[in-house]
Design a protein around this motif. Structure first.
Motif, PDB file in Angstrom:
ATOM      1  N   ASP A  27      33.779  22.795  56.880  1.00  0.00           N
ATOM      2  CA  ASP A  27      33.803  23.745  58.004  1.00  0.00           C
ATOM      3  C   ASP A  27      33.197  25.082  57.593  1.00  0.00           C
ATOM      4  O   ASP A  27      32.428  25.687  58.338  1.00  0.00           O
ATOM      5  CB  ASP A  27      35.231  23.943  58.511  1.00  0.00           C
ATOM      6  N   PHE A  28      33.528  25.543  56.397  1.00  0.00           N
ATOM      7  CA  PHE A  28      32.982  26.800  55.893  1.00  0.00           C
ATOM      8  C   PHE A  28      31.458  26.709  55.768  1.00  0.00           C
ATOM      9  O   PHE A  28      30.735  27.599  56.215  1.00  0.00           O
ATOM     10  CB  PHE A  28      33.610  27.132  54.537  1.00  0.00           C
ATOM     11  N   LEU A  29      30.983  25.612  55.172  1.00  0.00           N
ATOM     12  CA  LEU A  29      29.538  25.459  54.980  1.00  0.00           C
ATOM     13  C   LEU A  29      28.800  25.343  56.315  1.00  0.00           C
ATOM     14  O   LEU A  29      27.695  25.871  56.470  1.00  0.00           O
ATOM     15  CB  LEU A  29      29.257  24.246  54.093  1.00  0.00           C
ATOM     16  N   LYS A  30      29.407  24.677  57.296  1.00  0.00           N
ATOM     17  CA  LYS A  30      28.804  24.612  58.637  1.00  0.00           C
ATOM     18  C   LYS A  30      28.704  26.003  59.237  1.00  0.00           C
ATOM     19  O   LYS A  30      27.715  26.335  59.883  1.00  0.00           O
ATOM     20  CB  LYS A  30      29.624  23.700  59.547  1.00  0.00           C
ATOM     21  N   MET A  39      22.625  35.733  57.953  1.00  0.00           N
ATOM     22  CA  MET A  39      22.107  37.099  57.921  1.00  0.00           C
ATOM     23  C   MET A  39      23.183  38.108  58.325  1.00  0.00           C
ATOM     24  O   MET A  39      23.260  39.189  57.750  1.00  0.00           O
ATOM     25  CB  MET A  39      20.875  37.234  58.817  1.00  0.00           C
ATOM     26  N   ILE A  40      24.013  37.760  59.291  1.00  0.00           N
ATOM     27  CA  ILE A  40      25.120  38.654  59.665  1.00  0.00           C
ATOM     28  C   ILE A  40      26.020  38.895  58.460  1.00  0.00           C
ATOM     29  O   ILE A  40      26.372  40.037  58.149  1.00  0.00           O
ATOM     30  CB  ILE A  40      25.920  38.078  60.851  1.00  0.00           C
ATOM     31  N   LEU A  41      26.371  37.831  57.762  1.00  0.00           N
ATOM     32  CA  LEU A  41      27.214  37.975  56.577  1.00  0.00           C
ATOM     33  C   LEU A  41      26.528  38.841  55.520  1.00  0.00           C
ATOM     34  O   LEU A  41      27.174  39.688  54.895  1.00  0.00           O
ATOM     35  CB  LEU A  41      27.588  36.608  56.008  1.00  0.00           C
ATOM     36  N   CYS A  42      25.233  38.645  55.347  1.00  0.00           N
ATOM     37  CA  CYS A  42      24.483  39.462  54.377  1.00  0.00           C
ATOM     38  C   CYS A  42      24.564  40.943  54.742  1.00  0.00           C
ATOM     39  O   CYS A  42      24.754  41.800  53.872  1.00  0.00           O
ATOM     40  CB  CYS A  42      23.024  39.022  54.319  1.00  0.00           C
ATOM     41  N   HIS A  43      24.430  41.254  56.024  1.00  0.00           N
ATOM     42  CA  HIS A  43      24.513  42.655  56.461  1.00  0.00           C
ATOM     43  C   HIS A  43      25.924  43.208  56.295  1.00  0.00           C
ATOM     44  O   HIS A  43      26.089  44.391  55.996  1.00  0.00           O
ATOM     45  CB  HIS A  43      24.047  42.793  57.910  1.00  0.00           C
ATOM     46  N   LEU A  44      26.933  42.377  56.488  1.00  0.00           N
ATOM     47  CA  LEU A  44      28.311  42.855  56.394  1.00  0.00           C
ATOM     48  C   LEU A  44      28.789  43.029  54.954  1.00  0.00           C
ATOM     49  O   LEU A  44      29.810  43.672  54.717  1.00  0.00           O
ATOM     50  CB  LEU A  44      29.249  41.918  57.156  1.00  0.00           C
ATOM     51  N   ARG A  90      33.743  43.305  60.008  1.00  0.00           N
ATOM     52  CA  ARG A  90      33.699  43.373  58.547  1.00  0.00           C
ATOM     53  C   ARG A  90      34.021  41.982  58.012  1.00  0.00           C
ATOM     54  O   ARG A  90      34.543  41.132  58.728  1.00  0.00           O
ATOM     55  CB  ARG A  90      34.689  44.401  58.004  1.00  0.00           C
ATOM     56  N   LEU A  91      33.725  41.760  56.736  1.00  0.00           N
ATOM     57  CA  LEU A  91      34.090  40.495  56.101  1.00  0.00           C
ATOM     58  C   LEU A  91      35.612  40.404  56.033  1.00  0.00           C
ATOM     59  O   LEU A  91      36.290  41.394  55.746  1.00  0.00           O
ATOM     60  CB  LEU A  91      33.504  40.401  54.693  1.00  0.00           C
ATOM     61  N   ALA A  92      36.140  39.227  56.284  1.00  0.00           N
ATOM     62  CA  ALA A  92      37.595  39.029  56.284  1.00  0.00           C
ATOM     63  C   ALA A  92      38.184  39.094  54.879  1.00  0.00           C
ATOM     64  O   ALA A  92      39.299  39.555  54.683  1.00  0.00           O
ATOM     65  CB  ALA A  92      37.949  37.693  56.937  1.00  0.00           C
ATOM     66  N   ASP A  93      37.419  38.625  53.904  1.00  0.00           N
ATOM     67  CA  ASP A  93      37.884  38.639  52.518  1.00  0.00           C
ATOM     68  C   ASP A  93      36.658  38.553  51.619  1.00  0.00           C
ATOM     69  O   ASP A  93      35.529  38.728  52.074  1.00  0.00           O
ATOM     70  CB  ASP A  93      38.883  37.504  52.250  1.00  0.00           C
ATOM     71  N   ASP A  94      36.862  38.260  50.352  1.00  0.00           N
ATOM     72  CA  ASP A  94      35.770  38.255  49.376  1.00  0.00           C
ATOM     73  C   ASP A  94      35.024  36.916  49.305  1.00  0.00           C
ATOM     74  O   ASP A  94      33.992  36.824  48.670  1.00  0.00           O
ATOM     75  CB  ASP A  94      36.318  38.629  47.998  1.00  0.00           C
ATOM     76  N   VAL A  99      30.134  33.569  47.967  1.00  0.00           N
ATOM     77  CA  VAL A  99      29.208  32.490  48.321  1.00  0.00           C
ATOM     78  C   VAL A  99      27.795  33.044  48.477  1.00  0.00           C
ATOM     79  O   VAL A  99      26.823  32.421  48.017  1.00  0.00           O
ATOM     80  CB  VAL A  99      29.672  31.761  49.599  1.00  0.00           C
ATOM     81  N   LEU A 100      27.653  34.212  49.093  1.00  0.00           N
ATOM     82  CA  LEU A 100      26.325  34.813  49.249  1.00  0.00           C
ATOM     83  C   LEU A 100      25.701  35.133  47.897  1.00  0.00           C
ATOM     84  O   LEU A 100      24.494  34.977  47.711  1.00  0.00           O
ATOM     85  CB  LEU A 100      26.411  36.071  50.117  1.00  0.00           C
ATOM     86  N   GLU A 101      26.513  35.565  46.938  1.00  0.00           N
ATOM     87  CA  GLU A 101      25.995  35.813  45.592  1.00  0.00           C
ATOM     88  C   GLU A 101      25.461  34.530  44.974  1.00  0.00           C
ATOM     89  O   GLU A 101      24.398  34.524  44.346  1.00  0.00           O
ATOM     90  CB  GLU A 101      27.086  36.430  44.707  1.00  0.00           C
ATOM     91  N   LEU A 102      26.170  33.436  45.170  1.00  0.00           N
ATOM     92  CA  LEU A 102      25.717  32.138  44.649  1.00  0.00           C
ATOM     93  C   LEU A 102      24.437  31.685  45.361  1.00  0.00           C
ATOM     94  O   LEU A 102      23.495  31.231  44.717  1.00  0.00           O
ATOM     95  CB  LEU A 102      26.811  31.088  44.808  1.00  0.00           C
ATOM     96  N   VAL A 103      24.396  31.831  46.678  1.00  0.00           N
ATOM     97  CA  VAL A 103      23.199  31.462  47.447  1.00  0.00           C
ATOM     98  C   VAL A 103      22.005  32.284  46.959  1.00  0.00           C
ATOM     99  O   VAL A 103      20.913  31.750  46.744  1.00  0.00           O
ATOM    100  CB  VAL A 103      23.431  31.653  48.971  1.00  0.00           C
TER     101      VAL A 103
END
Length: 111
Positions: A27-30, A39-44, A90-94, A99-103
């Motif tokens: 579900d997370f990966l989807k 991109m939204i997550l990257c901006h946040l 904002r991001l809910a947690d870390d 995951v974005l760092e890994l990507v």
């Protein structure tokens, strides 16, 4: 932390736990598999942004941004905050940041 090993003689409770964890991970990966949501997550990652700011950063219409934010909110990845008529996210947690760092490491870094 080592990855769990699935085996035929595994405790049934452990198997159920692995299946449940696989469903959560899927579900997370989807949720992050759409370029707009990613991109939204990257901006946040740099901090809270209004929907209007995200529209401008993404060069996208409000309806499209809101739809993607809705999915991210449903998955618990972002948290909204209302200030007057404006809504900020904002991001809910870390977890998304990690995951974005890994990507980034896997797909964006040279080398």
């Amino acid at each position: 932390m080592p990855l769990p090993q699935f085996s035929a003689d595994m405790d049934p409770e452990k198997k159920e736990e692995m299946v449940a964890n696989a469903a959560k991970a899927s579900d997370f990966l989807k949720a992050i598999s759409h370029p707009g949501r990613l991109m939204i997550l990257c901006h946040l990652v740099s901090g809270e942004k209004s929907v209007t700011a995200l529209e401008e950063l993404l060069s996208a219409r409000q309806a499209a941004v809101s739809q993607q934010l809705s999915r991210l909110r449903l998955e618990g990845l972002v948290v909204p905050r209302r200030e007057g008529k404006a809504i900020y996210y904002r991001l809910a947690d870390d977890k998304p940041r990690r995951v974005l760092e890994l990507v980034y490491e896997l797909f964006c870094k040279d080398g």
